[in-house]
Design an enzyme around this catalytic site. Structure first.
Site, PDB file in Angstrom:
ATOM      1  N   CYS A  21     -16.061   2.411  -0.023  1.00 29.50           N
ATOM      2  CA  CYS A  21     -16.894   3.418   0.638  1.00 29.50           C
ATOM      3  C   CYS A  21     -17.703   4.198  -0.402  1.00 29.50           C
ATOM      4  O   CYS A  21     -18.617   3.662  -1.002  1.00 29.50           O
ATOM      5  CB  CYS A  21     -16.012   4.306   1.514  1.00 29.50           C
ATOM      6  SG  CYS A  21     -16.956   5.239   2.725  1.00 29.50           S
ATOM      7  N   HIS A  26     -12.550   0.611   4.907  1.00 24.58           N
ATOM      8  CA  HIS A  26     -11.411   1.199   4.190  1.00 24.58           C
ATOM      9  C   HIS A  26     -10.149   0.370   4.415  1.00 24.58           C
ATOM     10  O   HIS A  26      -9.381   0.670   5.345  1.00 24.58           O
ATOM     11  CB  HIS A  26     -11.141   2.608   4.722  1.00 24.58           C
ATOM     12  CG  HIS A  26     -12.142   3.630   4.317  1.00 24.58           C
ATOM     13  ND1 HIS A  26     -12.015   4.374   3.166  1.00 24.58           N
ATOM     14  CD2 HIS A  26     -13.284   4.035   4.907  1.00 24.58           C
ATOM     15  CE1 HIS A  26     -13.037   5.211   3.062  1.00 24.58           C
ATOM     16  NE2 HIS A  26     -13.826   5.031   4.108  1.00 24.58           N
ATOM     17  N   GLU A  62      -7.454   0.612   2.947  1.00 22.26           N
ATOM     18  CA  GLU A  62      -6.269   1.476   2.801  1.00 22.26           C
ATOM     19  C   GLU A  62      -5.929   2.212   4.089  1.00 22.26           C
ATOM     20  O   GLU A  62      -4.855   2.795   4.207  1.00 22.26           O
ATOM     21  CB  GLU A  62      -6.471   2.460   1.637  1.00 22.26           C
ATOM     22  CG  GLU A  62      -7.316   3.707   1.932  1.00 22.26           C
ATOM     23  CD  GLU A  62      -8.820   3.467   1.892  1.00 22.26           C
ATOM     24  OE1 GLU A  62      -9.260   2.300   1.929  1.00 22.26           O
ATOM     25  OE2 GLU A  62      -9.574   4.478   1.830  1.00 22.26           O
TER      26      GLU A  62
END
Ligand SMILES: Nc1ncnc2c1ncn2[C@@H]1O[C@H](COP(=O)(O)OP(=O)(O)O)[C@@H](O)[C@H]1O
Ligand SMILES: [Mg+2]
Lengths: 229, 79, 734, 79
Positions: free
Chosen positions: A86, A203, A205
């Site tokens: 990002c 993302h 994560e």
């Protein structure tokens, strides 16, 4: 795997990615403040999501000029893998480690939602645990994720297998309404020619823990641990 | 001295904001509007009395920070 | 004569929002005429926003205690115990007037302000919510306001990196001239690391940190308490611009400082900036304060004492530090590149003394400013009771399926996805229940615990019957928390009303407070923080009474959390609670049958509590697959929301013994939930309900791709989804 | 005709972007830089041959859409 997460003023996914790295590797990454000039020896450098310097002026513009970035660029040139998620992707394009630029989303609005990605290049240390054309679900959350590069650059990225992920729908069909930001060729993530640097807007994560509703991001961290340990 | 900087998108770079403005203007009933491009305008004060030097300094600021020369052009005026 | 010693004319006094009586009171209390700076300070402190002069006597009647309460109203935010040495800190606040004038910045600074209230207390913000009320969707300003407010909330929260996980959106012509933007923030702290605002010690440094002071929003606090007229848009007072990046730095710097032992007291600079924060610290500590304005970091040259004391520049904090820790503190703020200035010290004089340019420009008794503010027992007239109207007087729809699609695909019940997709609702990596369900749930980082949060109020109920409406707001919040499996802990409120000087409006306020208080007591959800926003009125037309309720609950183990999404084909659908087909004040009555009279559904608090406890017990026993409370739109809307969330249909069989189908489907009787269980679990559920004397009825079965109302109609889920998802994007299309 | 529009923050309105740019420029070693203010620059083409009319039209565009007149000023040039 010893990872270093670079923390800029305004980073806000630094802890999130550290949690995923620690879960995958068993060791907490080092958090390195942007004002440092030396980078500890690292198997992996991570530029996290967030709003470095508020994304004022341009997303990633000011963070890319932070003192630590000199060391990051040198390490990248010497072959240390770099993952930019990002805002990290925006930083990578601003430093020139990856080509192109991330412009304002075509709809001009911030967008936070799950998207589907087609894995276009599983042959890398980041994507080894995925298979060709696998469809994964990962969230995006950005205002400036509209990837742009000139025609020549895009042709080179495509030709050299440097497109890592493309936006698609749940059935794997690329583009159209599945593209959340207007990115050229529906590109969600790109590699450098050596495929040791990856920048992506989604993302991984954020969906690497079943409690959060999915684990499709987890194989990226598992791939890194496997390749770099 | 005062510097004025215009940062505009290069030709061929798509401009989502310009395009959105164009669409909205036409919805608002403004007809015959085209080629809308949105850029940035930055003003700053410099502790410098020499125009040439000021220009060179601002040029360095632009190429190092203010503009992303992959997609943007810039123009400098010193006053 | 200096600019500070101006003559106190009637105009000047009125321009400061003080009545003649109030001014006379000031003169009496300080034994002389105030100077201009002092007048400004009084206007800030005695204004409705800071002094709660119209609401205070009523706020005192609310329950604020409980074993879970660590800190009730009066501090920057309320604090409740969540076990394991941790506390949740939360509050809701309005930013209505600024958001009407400049929607993006108004909403953004509202979010910034409420987050400061939370981290001022030592808590890391972990969730933001927002309760928004806009005018008629067709009103020419509505789209502009919606797009600006939503972008502003996102712009601030996304940048700072706190997830915005919930809220509500209403459209009603009653808000055409006064939109409501209420922002709530929830934070988490260690119980032994909580900070308060009372200064202590003599000669301790008063420290200013954060952004520089500019001429922003001078008179913002007074504006927030003044009625609008058509001209206020043209007056365009200096608008505050939010700087979320600086707030992120301020957040990190403050939490870093608070990890040590430097801080004696801390207070954010919100409404009426330096004045309010400094006076509050001194007053709570029973001290005096000496400030030297020459030390205040200023953004603009030549600012007067008056301007500095009233500036509402954002992202600033005031602290009292231990003298021997001051340099270490300075280093922390320097590293975060924030201004840090010692601007004064605590004194034992109990006076608020301001120095500027070597002169004393204000010298006032702290207690007079903080405690002698007027308190009004405003006259009020009770709202006339709305007549209960029988459901038989509200006509059935010509086309039931069309009515359902119209409701689900209309402004009141359509999906709010267009809103929350503009908010980063996942950052921080702990959002275990995203927006779209009954309550949002964030995991307490590093634990198995979850904090659930919701905001609720049904203004049309409050308008028809303030007391029942007030009760209902709390009851709905209670249900929303219970539906995800969270034990409700406590409540924050944001009481938005019109002009309290009108007895009818004051009557609405009183009624709502009575209802809220009664419900909070009955449901063990004390009020721990809140905010009052009055004078939401334009050209004499007040908003509907809108006491927005924010509530927080605790889930011991997030593995037990439930969502509203229907899960497995073959699951059985049950309804908990008594269905009487109450259509008065229902969305059906208003939107489809065009009936706006009638009493709202009565709220039976003891029943609410029993039903909530039963639902939570079933969730904890891991026996249910989905739960959703029944509110706006009635049972059929709740069922459709569950089906849409799960992507699977269901069949409903109506028992029309003594009620017409439309009353069963759309009635808004309170205290009800829909639950689904695997067929094998049904007997267990029925037995448990029978044992606890809870009304439970099997309603249907999960499966298929339609919503089937047996023998009456069937609507494809795809059609409902399109109607539900498209309305807001269509409204907001460029 | 071509219109160029400059949109700048009113005096006294906080400019977080300008402030951040100023700080970063100084970190990059550019000394003596002050008063950095960031604004917008918009270019557009108009199907209009009358300067006066063009100006009036663009003025309407600015007040209705392009500028946020609560906090921004705008200036129009017609070419
Ligand atoms: N302004 C908003 N911001 C974030 N989420 C919102 C907002 N408005 C509504 N939502 C979410 O949409 C869902 C539906 O809202 P609402 O109809 O008010 O729920 P309920 O009737 O259960 O109280 C909830 O999850 C709520 O949190
Ligand atoms: Mg709700």
């Amino acid at each position: 795997m010893k990872a270093s997460v670079i923390v800029f003023p305004g980073s806000n996914c630094d802890r999130d990615v550290a949690v995923s790295l620690a879960a995958a590797s068993g060791t907490s990454p080092r958090m390195v403040w942007h004002a440092e000039t030396d980078l500890p020896k690292s198997d992996l450098i991570v530029l996290p999501g967030g709003f470095s310097f508020g994304d004022y002026l341009r997303a990633g513009a000011m963070g890319a000029r932070s003192p630590i970035m000199r060391a990051v660029i040198d390490a990248a040139h010497a072959g240390t893998p770099v993952l930019g998620i990002c805002n990290g992707f925006q930083l990578l394009t601003e430093t020139g480690l990856l080509p192109g630029a991330l412009m304002r989303n075509a709809a001009l609005k911030f967008v936070c939602r799950d998207v589907f990605l087609r894995v276009t290049q599983p042959d890398s240390l980041f994507t080894a645990r995925y298979v060709q054309d696998q469809v994964i679900r990962v969230p995006v959350a950005h205002h400036d994720g509209n990837y742009f590069a000139d025609a020549e650059t895009v042709a080179r990225l495509e030709g050299d297998g440097c497109v890592a992920f493309r936006y698609c729908d749940g059935a794997g069909s690329v583009g159209g309404a599945a593209n959340p930001n207007g990115s050229i060729n529906d590109i969600a993530g790109v590699f450098d020619p050596a495929r040791r640097i990856l920048g992506l807007m989604p993302h991984p994560e954020r969906l690497a823990d079943p409690a959060l509703g999915g684990t499709d991001g987890q194989p990226m961290f598992a791939s890194l641990v496997e390749c770099l340990s | 001295m005062k510097a004025r900087i215009h940062i505009t998108l290069k030709n061929g770079v798509l401009d989502p904001q310009g395009k959105a403005i164009e669409t909205t203007l036409s919805h608002l009933g403004f007809a015959g509007v085209g080629d809308v491009r949105q850029g940035k305008y930055i003003e700053l004060e410099l502790d410098e009395t020499d125009r040439e030097k000021a220009h060179a300094t601002v040029d360095a600021m632009c190429s190092q920070l203010l503009a992303n020369t992959v997609i943007e052009n810039y123009a400098i005026e010193i006053e | 004569m200096s600019a500070n010693d101006v003559e106190m004319t009637a105009e000047l006094i009125a321009a400061h929002g003080l009545s003649d009586d109030e001014f006379a009171q000031i003169v009496r209390l300080i034994n002389r005429q105030p100077n201009l700076t002092e007048l400004g300070i009084f206007s800030a402190m005695w204004n409705e926003h800071c002094s709660y002069k119209s609401s205070r006597v009523w706020l005192r009647t609310l329950p604020t205690d409980g074993p879970q309460v660590v800190c009730g109203p009066g501090e920057n935010a309320g604090i409740v115990d969540i076990g394991d040495g941790q506390v949740a800190v939360f509050k809701m606040e309005s930013h209505n007037h600024p958001s009407f004038i400049e929607p993006y910045q108004g909403a953004a600074t509202g979010v910034g302000g409420i987050m400061r209230d939370i981290f001022t207390m030592g808590a890391r913000p972990v969730a933001n919510l927002n309760a928004l009320r806009f005018g008629d969707p067709a009103h020419p300003k509505t789209r502009h306001l919606v797009s600006g407010v939503v972008a502003g909330i996102g712009g601030y929260g996304n940048c700072i990196g706190v997830p915005t996980v919930g809220g509500e959106v209403n459209f009603d012509s009653g808000y055409n001239g006064n939109i409501l933007v209420n922002a709530m923030c929830v934070g988490i702290a260690d119980a032994d690391k909580v900070f308060y605002s009372a200064a202590s010690g003599i000669g301790n440094p008063v420290v200013y940190v954060g952004s520089k002071t500019g001429r922003d929003g001078i008179h913002g606090a007074s504006m927030a308490s003044a009625e609008f007229d058509d001209k206020s848009e043209e007056k365009r007072p200096t608008v505050q611009v939010g700087d979320p990046f600086t707030e992120k730095l301020l957040l990190e710097a403050c939490l870093e400082l608070m990890a040590g032992d430097a801080v004696i007291a801390i207070q954010d600079m919100g409404a009426a900036g330096l004045t309010c924060s400094a006076v509050e610290m001194a007053s709570k500590g029973g001290l005096g304060l000496l400030l030297d304005l020459d030390k205040v970091p200023c953004r603009e040259a030549g600012m007067s004492a008056y301007e500095m004391m009233l500036s509402e520049s954002q992202e600033r904090m005031l602290m009292v530090l231990h003298p021997d820790r001051t340099e270490a503190a300075r280093e922390i703020f320097a590293r975060w590149e924030l201004d840090f200035a010692i601007i004064g010290e605590t004194t034992d004089t109990r006076r608020f003394v301001i120095q500027h340019g070597g002169e004393i420009v204000a010298d006032l008794p702290v207690d007079v400013l903080a405690e002698d503010a007027p308190v009004y027992q405003r006259p009020w007239t009770p709202t006339p009771a709305a007549p209960a109207i029988g459901s038989d007087t509200i006509a059935a729809p010509d086309d039931l399926a069309a009515a359902i699609v119209q409701l689900v695909g209309g402004p009141h019940l359509c999906s709010r996805r267009w809103v929350w997709e503009q908010y980063d609702h996942m950052v921080m990596g702990d959002t275990v229940q995203r927006p779209g369900g009954d309550a949002a749930v964030v995991r307490v980082h590093g634990t198995r615990k979850g904090l659930a949060a919701t905001t609720d109020v049904t203004p049309r109920y409050c308008l028809a019957d303030p007391k029942e409406g007030g009760k209902q707001a709390i009851a709905e919040a209670y249900r929303n928390l219970s539906a995800v499996g969270a034990k409700p802990l406590a409540t924050t409120d944001c009481l938005n009303f019109g002009n309290p000087e009108k007895p009818e409006t004051m009557g609405q306020f009183v009624g709502c407070i009575e209802g809220i208080g009664e419900a909070c007591r009955a449901l063990d959800m004390p009020i721990v923080s809140g905010n009052v926003s009055l004078y939401n009125e334009t050209n004499g037309i007040a908003i509907p009474p809108t006491p927005a309720i924010g509530a927080v609950g605790l889930i011991d183990d997030i593995a037990q959390m439930t969502t509203s999404a229907l899960r497995d084909a073959g699951d059985l659908l049950f309804i908990i609670g008594e269905t009487g087909g109450h259509l008065g004040q229902s969305l059906y009555a208003r939107e489809i049958a065009n009936v706006s009279e009638g009493a709202p559904p009565p709220v039976h608090l003891a029943t609410e509590r029993r039903h909530g406890e039963f639902v939570r017990a079933q969730i904890a026993a891991e026996g249910v697959n989905a739960v959703h409370d029944i509110s706006d739109g009635g049972m059929i809307v709740a069922a459709i929301e569950m089906a849409l969330a799960g992507g699977i249909g269901c069949t409903i069989k109506l028992d029309t013994g003594n009620c017409a189908p439309h009353a069963l489907l759309f009635g808004e009787d309170q205290g009800r939930y829909l639950v689904t269980v695997p067929a094998a679990r049904a007997a267990h559920l029925s037995a448990a309900a029978a044992e606890a004397a809870i009304p439970l009825q099997q309603l249907g079965e999960v499966g298929g791709s339609d919503i089937v109302i047996d023998g009456i109609t069937a609507i494809p889920l795809a059609e409902l989804a399109a109607a539900h998802e498209n309305w807001l994007p269509e409204l907001m299309r460029l």
